[in-house]
Motif scaffolding. Structure first.
Motif, PDB file in Angstrom:
ATOM      1  N   ALA A 143      -2.056  -6.099 -21.233  1.00  0.00           N
ATOM      2  CA  ALA A 143      -1.345  -6.470 -22.462  1.00  0.00           C
ATOM      3  C   ALA A 143      -1.781  -7.826 -22.989  1.00  0.00           C
ATOM      4  N   GLY A 144      -2.439  -8.629 -22.155  1.00  0.00           N
ATOM      5  CA  GLY A 144      -2.868  -9.957 -22.567  1.00  0.00           C
ATOM      6  C   GLY A 144      -4.302 -10.052 -23.035  1.00  0.00           C
ATOM      7  N   LEU A 145      -5.020  -8.925 -23.099  1.00  0.00           N
ATOM      8  CA  LEU A 145      -6.426  -8.978 -23.493  1.00  0.00           C
ATOM      9  C   LEU A 145      -6.581  -9.257 -24.980  1.00  0.00           C
ATOM     10  N   TYR A 146      -7.547 -10.114 -25.288  1.00  0.00           N
ATOM     11  CA  TYR A 146      -7.976 -10.258 -26.673  1.00  0.00           C
ATOM     12  C   TYR A 146      -8.805  -9.035 -27.057  1.00  0.00           C
ATOM     13  N   GLU A 147      -8.950  -8.808 -28.358  1.00  0.00           N
ATOM     14  CA  GLU A 147      -9.546  -7.560 -28.828  1.00  0.00           C
ATOM     15  C   GLU A 147     -10.974  -7.351 -28.322  1.00  0.00           C
ATOM     16  N   ASP A 148     -11.780  -8.420 -28.237  1.00  0.00           N
ATOM     17  CA  ASP A 148     -13.159  -8.230 -27.786  1.00  0.00           C
ATOM     18  C   ASP A 148     -13.210  -7.789 -26.332  1.00  0.00           C
ATOM     19  N   LYS A 176      -9.698 -14.253 -20.085  1.00  0.00           N
ATOM     20  CA  LYS A 176      -8.868 -15.045 -20.985  1.00  0.00           C
ATOM     21  C   LYS A 176      -7.637 -14.236 -21.378  1.00  0.00           C
ATOM     22  N   ILE A 177      -6.481 -14.871 -21.320  1.00  0.00           N
ATOM     23  CA  ILE A 177      -5.221 -14.189 -21.585  1.00  0.00           C
ATOM     24  C   ILE A 177      -4.565 -14.746 -22.842  1.00  0.00           C
ATOM     25  N   ASN A 178      -4.146 -13.849 -23.705  1.00  0.00           N
ATOM     26  CA  ASN A 178      -3.268 -14.198 -24.815  1.00  0.00           C
ATOM     27  C   ASN A 178      -1.844 -14.137 -24.254  1.00  0.00           C
ATOM     28  N   PRO A 179      -1.178 -15.277 -24.036  1.00  0.00           N
ATOM     29  CA  PRO A 179       0.064 -15.293 -23.247  1.00  0.00           C
ATOM     30  C   PRO A 179       1.173 -14.409 -23.842  1.00  0.00           C
ATOM     31  N   PHE A 180       2.004 -13.899 -22.956  1.00  0.00           N
ATOM     32  CA  PHE A 180       3.161 -13.113 -23.385  1.00  0.00           C
ATOM     33  C   PHE A 180       4.236 -13.204 -22.313  1.00  0.00           C
ATOM     34  N   ASN A 181       5.489 -13.106 -22.741  1.00  0.00           N
ATOM     35  CA  ASN A 181       6.631 -13.159 -21.829  1.00  0.00           C
ATOM     36  C   ASN A 181       6.860 -11.818 -21.156  1.00  0.00           C
ATOM     37  N   ASP A 182       7.621 -11.879 -20.084  1.00  0.00           N
ATOM     38  CA  ASP A 182       8.133 -10.645 -19.509  1.00  0.00           C
ATOM     39  C   ASP A 182       9.109 -10.018 -20.499  1.00  0.00           C
ATOM     40  N   LEU A 235       1.063  -3.424 -25.930  1.00  0.00           N
ATOM     41  CA  LEU A 235       0.614  -2.152 -25.358  1.00  0.00           C
ATOM     42  C   LEU A 235       0.614  -1.034 -26.397  1.00  0.00           C
ATOM     43  N   ASP A 236       1.424  -1.156 -27.448  1.00  0.00           N
ATOM     44  CA  ASP A 236       1.326  -0.213 -28.566  1.00  0.00           C
ATOM     45  C   ASP A 236      -0.103  -0.176 -29.088  1.00  0.00           C
ATOM     46  N   ASP A 237      -0.645  -1.359 -29.372  1.00  0.00           N
ATOM     47  CA  ASP A 237      -2.014  -1.451 -29.886  1.00  0.00           C
ATOM     48  C   ASP A 237      -3.019  -0.968 -28.853  1.00  0.00           C
ATOM     49  N   PHE A 238      -2.782  -1.349 -27.601  1.00  0.00           N
ATOM     50  CA  PHE A 238      -3.733  -1.020 -26.540  1.00  0.00           C
ATOM     51  C   PHE A 238      -3.836   0.494 -26.359  1.00  0.00           C
ATOM     52  N   TRP A 257      -8.289   9.386  -8.070  1.00  0.00           N
ATOM     53  CA  TRP A 257      -8.106   8.003  -7.607  1.00  0.00           C
ATOM     54  C   TRP A 257      -8.256   7.007  -8.752  1.00  0.00           C
ATOM     55  N   LEU A 258      -7.586   5.856  -8.580  1.00  0.00           N
ATOM     56  CA  LEU A 258      -7.687   4.720  -9.483  1.00  0.00           C
ATOM     57  C   LEU A 258      -8.194   3.530  -8.688  1.00  0.00           C
ATOM     58  N   TYR A 259      -9.279   2.930  -9.177  1.00  0.00           N
ATOM     59  CA  TYR A 259      -9.874   1.791  -8.470  1.00  0.00           C
ATOM     60  C   TYR A 259      -9.184   0.488  -8.884  1.00  0.00           C
ATOM     61  N   TRP A 260      -9.033  -0.433  -7.924  1.00  0.00           N
ATOM     62  CA  TRP A 260      -8.452  -1.749  -8.178  1.00  0.00           C
ATOM     63  C   TRP A 260      -9.551  -2.812  -8.182  1.00  0.00           C
ATOM     64  N   GLN A 261      -9.838  -3.487  -9.283  1.00  0.00           N
ATOM     65  CA  GLN A 261      -9.639  -3.199 -10.675  1.00  0.00           C
ATOM     66  C   GLN A 261     -11.004  -3.298 -11.347  1.00  0.00           C
ATOM     67  N   VAL A 262     -11.133  -2.837 -12.602  1.00  0.00           N
ATOM     68  CA  VAL A 262     -12.317  -3.093 -13.420  1.00  0.00           C
ATOM     69  C   VAL A 262     -11.973  -4.215 -14.390  1.00  0.00           C
ATOM     70  N   LEU A 263     -12.823  -5.258 -14.412  1.00  0.00           N
ATOM     71  CA  LEU A 263     -12.597  -6.424 -15.256  1.00  0.00           C
ATOM     72  C   LEU A 263     -13.511  -6.378 -16.481  1.00  0.00           C
ATOM     73  N   PRO A 264     -13.026  -6.870 -17.638  1.00  0.00           N
ATOM     74  CA  PRO A 264     -13.882  -6.889 -18.830  1.00  0.00           C
ATOM     75  C   PRO A 264     -14.835  -8.078 -18.864  1.00  0.00           C
ATOM     76  N   ASN A 265     -14.948  -8.781 -17.768  1.00  0.00           N
ATOM     77  CA  ASN A 265     -15.730 -10.022 -17.682  1.00  0.00           C
ATOM     78  C   ASN A 265     -16.418 -10.078 -16.325  1.00  0.00           C
ATOM     79  N   ALA A 266     -17.180 -11.114 -16.114  1.00  0.00           N
ATOM     80  CA  ALA A 266     -17.779 -11.327 -14.793  1.00  0.00           C
ATOM     81  C   ALA A 266     -16.677 -11.609 -13.777  1.00  0.00           C
ATOM     82  N   ASP A 267     -16.812 -11.063 -12.604  1.00  0.00           N
ATOM     83  CA  ASP A 267     -15.830 -11.284 -11.542  1.00  0.00           C
ATOM     84  C   ASP A 267     -16.044 -12.675 -10.932  1.00  0.00           C
ATOM     85  N   PRO A 268     -15.018 -13.530 -10.965  1.00  0.00           N
ATOM     86  CA  PRO A 268     -15.180 -14.867 -10.383  1.00  0.00           C
ATOM     87  C   PRO A 268     -15.097 -14.881  -8.860  1.00  0.00           C
TER      88      PRO A 268
END
Length: 375
Positions: free
Chosen positions: A40-45, A77-83, A105-108, A324-335
């Protein structure tokens, strides 16, 4: 008489082939997916990068959590959001909820649908409870699962999520089977209280599933799942298998012994006998050279070895008939920060291995037919 005697074996042979054909039709292919709890915190790119990557591997389901995030996670990078309930349990008071996470998550989910991906929505997490979210502060990690008031308030959270009206589709989430694969009340409920507590409080899981199913109805096209526990045997409880409101028992497993076909198959048989489905909802291959289920830090494992682990364990899971679901796929390089099972879409030598494993899963025969719930 001769006509009758010669026609009988012909009829039997036809019936045999019809039966064989019916069995072939009933057999379904498996599938693979992944998780990104802070989606839910991902920027569009980053969202587009992630969804393109999932599509390229044939990953069909993305598991996301409803929680809050204020800082970057795993190099993302996270676009912050509350619980959803930032301060106190809201108990149905609409003015108390912060729906930002739901609207994100509507948009997502609309974007995900365009890439052939559905969302599995985790409606709370033990991680948040143990970190003193609104429920943790009010009830603690034990009373949350045993106090009647806590359960009433938490059910109100579930109802609020299920009845959230999508900001562009103008329908409540409980009616969005084209976008939502399933709902689960909580990620790894009760795990901080120990296996004996999980065993003693199985009804909590069934009651929450009843709340969800009560909103969905029996023919929603959306599944109700458990959200998993710490390992294989803890994840599959008899009370879960006998619960009418639960459709799918979620297995979480990182120990290598739990990822073998021989370990998984008895649980497949149990689920089939109970009329339930199973999914290996969390597993991963540790980046470090430590034990796979104890992966906080260490020296980097050789890439070929890690890739071999990914492919081998995925094949073992496939052979047991489990999606199965793998933990996790990242949209960036893994640090490669602590507890590193992640695979990045940027410059990660293990991404090709996961792609290969996911595509193989889509060709494997499943023990359970999920085809009606996938795009």
């Amino acid at each position: 008489m001769m006509f009758a005697s010669t026609s009988k074996p012909v009829f039997t042979l036809c019936a045999f082939f019809l039966l064989l054909s019916a069995q072939v039709v009933q057999a379904a292919n498996s599938f693979a997916g992944s998780s990104l709890y802070y989606a839910a915190g991902l920027y569009e790119d980053d969202r587009t990068t992630l969804l393109k990557g999932l599509q390229s591997a044939g990953l069909k389901v993305l598991r996301v959590w409803i929680g809050g995030q204020s800082s970057s996670q795993k190099g993302t990078k996270i676009n912050p959001f509350n619980d959803l309930e930032p301060n106190t349990p809201c108990n149905g008071d609409d003015s108390c909820y912060d729906d930002t996470v739901l609207e994100r998550l509507d948009d997502f989910m609309v974007a995900a649908n365009s890439y052939g991906v559905k969302l599995l929505i985790t409606m709370h997490s033990y991680n948040a409870l143990g970190s003193n979210d609104a429920y943790g502060k009010w009830y603690g990690i034990g009373d949350f699962y045993s106090d009647d008031e806590a359960q009433t308030y938490f059910d109100a959270r579930l109802d609020h999520i299920l009845n959230h009206v999508h900001t562009s589709l103008n329908k409540p989430w409980k009616e969005l089977s084209d976008y939502i694969f399933g709902f689960e009340a909580e990620n790894e409920a009760m795990i901080g209280d120990g296996q004996s507590f999980v065993e003693a409080h199985q009804q909590w899981q069934c009651d929450r599933a009843g709340t969800i199913k009560g909103q969905l109805g029996d023919n929603s096209g959306i599944l109700v799942l458990t959200g998993g526990e710490s390992w294989l045997s803890e994840s599959v409880q008899p009370g879960f298998l006998s619960c009418d409101a639960l459709d799918v028992i979620s297995i979480h497993a990182y120990g290598t012994g739990d990822l073998t076909t021989s370990a998984l198959k008895p649980y497949v048989s149990q689920a089939q006998s109970a009329g339930k489905k199973l999914i290996l909802e969390e597993w991963g291959a540790c980046y470090f050279d430590t034990s796979n289920n104890d992966c906080p830090t260490g020296d980097a494992l050789n890439s070929d070895t890690r890739n071999g682990n990914i492919i081998n364990w995925a094949e073992q899971i496939d052979a047991a008939g489990l999606p199965w679901l793998y933990w996790q796929v990242l949209p960036n390089a893994d640090p490669h920060s602590g507890y590193d099972y992640e695979i990045g879409l940027v410059d990660d030598p293990s991404w090709s291995a996961l792609q290969q494993a996911a595509k193989a899963a889509a060709q494997a025969t499943a023990a359970f037919d999920f085809s009606a719930y996938l795009l």
